[in-house]
Design an enzyme around this catalytic site. Sequence first.
Site, PDB file in Angstrom:
ATOM      1  N   GLU A 610       0.884  -1.296   0.071  1.00  0.00           N
ATOM      2  CA  GLU A 610      -0.028   0.113  -0.017  1.00  0.00           C
ATOM      3  C   GLU A 610       0.652   1.359  -0.172  1.00  0.00           C
ATOM      4  OE1 GLU A 610      -1.748   0.471   4.490  1.00  0.00           O
ATOM      5  OE2 GLU A 610      -2.265  -1.183   3.675  1.00  0.00           O
ATOM      6  N   HIS A 646       5.155 -11.955   6.096  1.00  0.00           N
ATOM      7  CA  HIS A 646       3.855 -12.137   5.883  1.00  0.00           C
ATOM      8  C   HIS A 646       3.257 -10.908   5.165  1.00  0.00           C
ATOM      9  CE1 HIS A 646      -0.475 -12.797   6.530  1.00  0.00           C
ATOM     10  NE2 HIS A 646      -0.448 -11.660   7.080  1.00  0.00           N
ATOM     11  N   HIS A 699     -11.100 -13.563   7.921  1.00  0.00           N
ATOM     12  CA  HIS A 699     -12.030 -12.402   7.930  1.00  0.00           C
ATOM     13  C   HIS A 699     -13.534 -12.863   8.009  1.00  0.00           C
ATOM     14  CE1 HIS A 699      -8.414 -11.033   5.819  1.00  0.00           C
ATOM     15  NE2 HIS A 699      -8.657 -10.096   6.788  1.00  0.00           N
TER      16      HIS A 699
HETATM   17  N1  GLN Z   1       1.598 -10.959  13.003  1.00  0.00           N
HETATM   18  C1  GLN Z   1       0.260 -10.288  12.656  1.00  0.00           C
HETATM   19  C2  GLN Z   1      -0.875 -11.174  13.543  1.00  0.00           C
HETATM   20  O1  GLN Z   1      -0.885 -12.274  13.166  1.00  0.00           O
HETATM   21  C3  GLN Z   1      -0.058  -9.918  11.334  1.00  0.00           C
HETATM   22  C4  GLN Z   1      -1.108  -9.220  11.048  1.00  0.00           C
HETATM   23  C5  GLN Z   1      -1.332  -8.655   9.939  1.00  0.00           C
HETATM   24  O2  GLN Z   1      -0.791  -9.136   8.856  1.00  0.00           O
HETATM   25  N2  GLN Z   1      -1.984  -7.392   9.522  1.00  0.00           N
HETATM   26  O3  GLN Z   1      -1.888 -10.457  13.710  1.00  0.00           O
HETATM   27 ZN    ZN Z   2      -2.102 -10.623   7.320  1.00  0.00          ZN
END
Ligand code: GLN
Ligand code: ZN
Length: 760
Positions: A610, A646, A699
């Site tokens: 982003e 991630h 989600h």
């Molecule tokens: N390590 C964070 C979690 O598990 C990663 C959150 C994210 O990617 N927004 O909440």
């Molecule tokens: Zn995430």
Amino acid sequence: MATTHNLGFPRIGEQRSLKIALEQYWNGSMTEHKLLQTGKNLRKNHWKIQRDAGINYLPVGDFSWYDHVLDTSVMLGVVPERFAWDGGEVDLNTYFRMARGRAPSGESVAACEMTKWFDTNYHYIVPEFAKNQTFSLSSNKLFDEVAEAQALQLNAKAVVLGPLSYLWLGKVKGEPFDKLELLERIIPIYQTIFSRLKAQGISWVQVDEPILGLDLDSSWQQAFVQCYQQLATDRPKLLLTTYFHELRGNLAWACQLEIDGLHIDGIRAAKEVEQVATALPEDCVLSLGCVDGRNIWRTDLQQTLETLQPLKDKLGERLWLAPSCSLLHVPMDIEWETALDPEIKSWLAFAKQKLGELSVLQRALNQGETSVSNHLQQSTDACTRRKKSSKVHRLSVQKRLSRMSKAVQKRQSPYDKRVKLQHEWLKLPCFPTTSIGSFPQTTEIRQQRRAFKKGALDAETYRVYMQKEIEKVIRFQENIGLDVLVHGEPERNDMVEYFGEQLDGFAFTQHGWVQSYGSRCVKPPIIYGDVARPAAMTVEWSTYAQSLTDKPVKGMLTGPVTILNWSFVRDDQPRSDTCLQIALALQDEVLDLEKAGVRIIQVDEAALREGLPLRKSDWDDYLAWAVKAFRVTVSAVKDNTQIHTHMCYSNFNDIITSIAAMDADVITIETSRSDMELLDVFKSFAYPNEIGPGVYDIHSPNIPTKEQIVLLIRKAAERIPATRLWVNPDCGLKTRGWSEVEQALTVMVEAAVLLRQEFA
Ligand code: GLN
Ligand code: ZN
């Protein structure tokens, strides 16, 4: 005489009163009448603040119950079929159902999509266009609000989102076609809107066309010209606004459009100010955004006046002053901050203060600098103090940055060699299972954290509580048979705030809320100075977790680019320098974790994508320093320490080489909702390292089945060699309940076990 105006004001109100009212209305504890009253009071207060600050034209139509793009859809009658709208005025509950899928009345349906508003952290509701799309004026909100402002004797300037930007931001649903075909159908509605505003006595309409800051091909350029030609009669004067970027190739023709004024972002497009002033026709107003609407620093008024004065001499009455963009993107009032270090506070200006700055600039131009010499002096003093402050500048950090050697940007050995050492040491099965980091954040966890922060809980009691929580998470993961465990992140309120609070150079506000979407707000940290890490931030929790189990526990950090992109960043040095400072601080944390025996370390870069600049030609530069910052953070570890990252998305077809250049040993990404289709990029691009495509959507409260997960991983295995696949959810589990997590992760582990047999 120079005129002042504002492009938009924060909607959420003091103490986030709009948020509270909306959420009460949604859960049935506030009537519609009361909600409408709350909105009316907010508008009145906000107009009064702006008028009292000395602003000449006040924006009307910038207020929104949820989002101004959704307001535009509703005004133009763009309501997708599934909402069963029968024409006529779109009611509030239909509006909320479009925004969030449900409302106090009406059937629940799939909400409209939401996405980011340009390069901000504000999310808008994406308009959906069908090939046979019709348009009709379907909301009186704007006209009612104009009448409301007029009844208060205010000098109203109506605000609308322009037809071209509106179309650009929407999405074609069903049979594909060129969105521009819809322009001819939209223009008559805009004509009606403008003529009604004129009949109401409005003299100026602000027409937001932020896409003028993007790369537009010739069909869009021509559409602009034709559209504003067609809108040339029976209307108030039009002030077209562009913000967030330079006009570049759009400058020449944009200045020739049939409009009465053009607003440009004098902060981000500072280079173009003179050129625009020259290119605009003799009778066209230039509105200069000379106070930064995207950041929270006080303006150096004296310095700004030096650019304004020659413009004033050249343009006279045709010069208008404004914030660079809507003030939606900054908090409302710095005076609410009573706990902030007074020195830092004196460097800041929020929405209300920014309007005050505009008014001082106006008086300096209209009545001479001596009429505001006190204000100018105060501004100069504050800026000078900030420039010289020892809170901002730390020699040790600057030295470390300038000496940073090339070596720390690169792991000792290439991936092929590392992976062998890691596998030998970690002894993981194929299709190793893991999670993204957080486990459910229960009400109790939040309460304990809050109590500790307030001082109502002593450090020892807090630690024991958190340790118990960590133990629970570890035992659960062991029981269901996950391979790489996490400690669960119970100590973290927010993935950026947690780190910012422990790093030097960061400040936090109490009330600095900025709307993110609908009733949701964020409180971004303020990075005001050189960043350093006085002490370890996560080692205690991670090593405690590791001490409880023989399985490897992943250490968990937020990456430098994400911390940067979710903060208000200092404007006195390049963003890339600030990012690298954060990277160096995190590098210390990574090494401390490694030293403490943590063999796998995940550095989350949730917000890397982003931060991409609005224009493609600026991408390489950003990606180069973003990747560098990540590599600086992680590269000093030994070969057999496994680095994970991630990302909360996987649509990185266009940045895949940069993702690969980060050289993380393992990357986990979000893919389940796209049915692994987003992995198609891996067919043509041989991503070299290991990947964990999310196998279920966190989600949603739905529990995936084993078969669904197996199917997804088989699909993934068609695109990525099975030996390099990990099995994990889409993202962190902190918003989910325990029972959902228990069921979903159990199913996930079972699916991995099945696949191991299949692929063995
Ligand atoms: N390590 C964070 C979690 O598990 C990663 C959150 C994210 O990617 N927004 O909440
Ligand atoms: Zn995430």
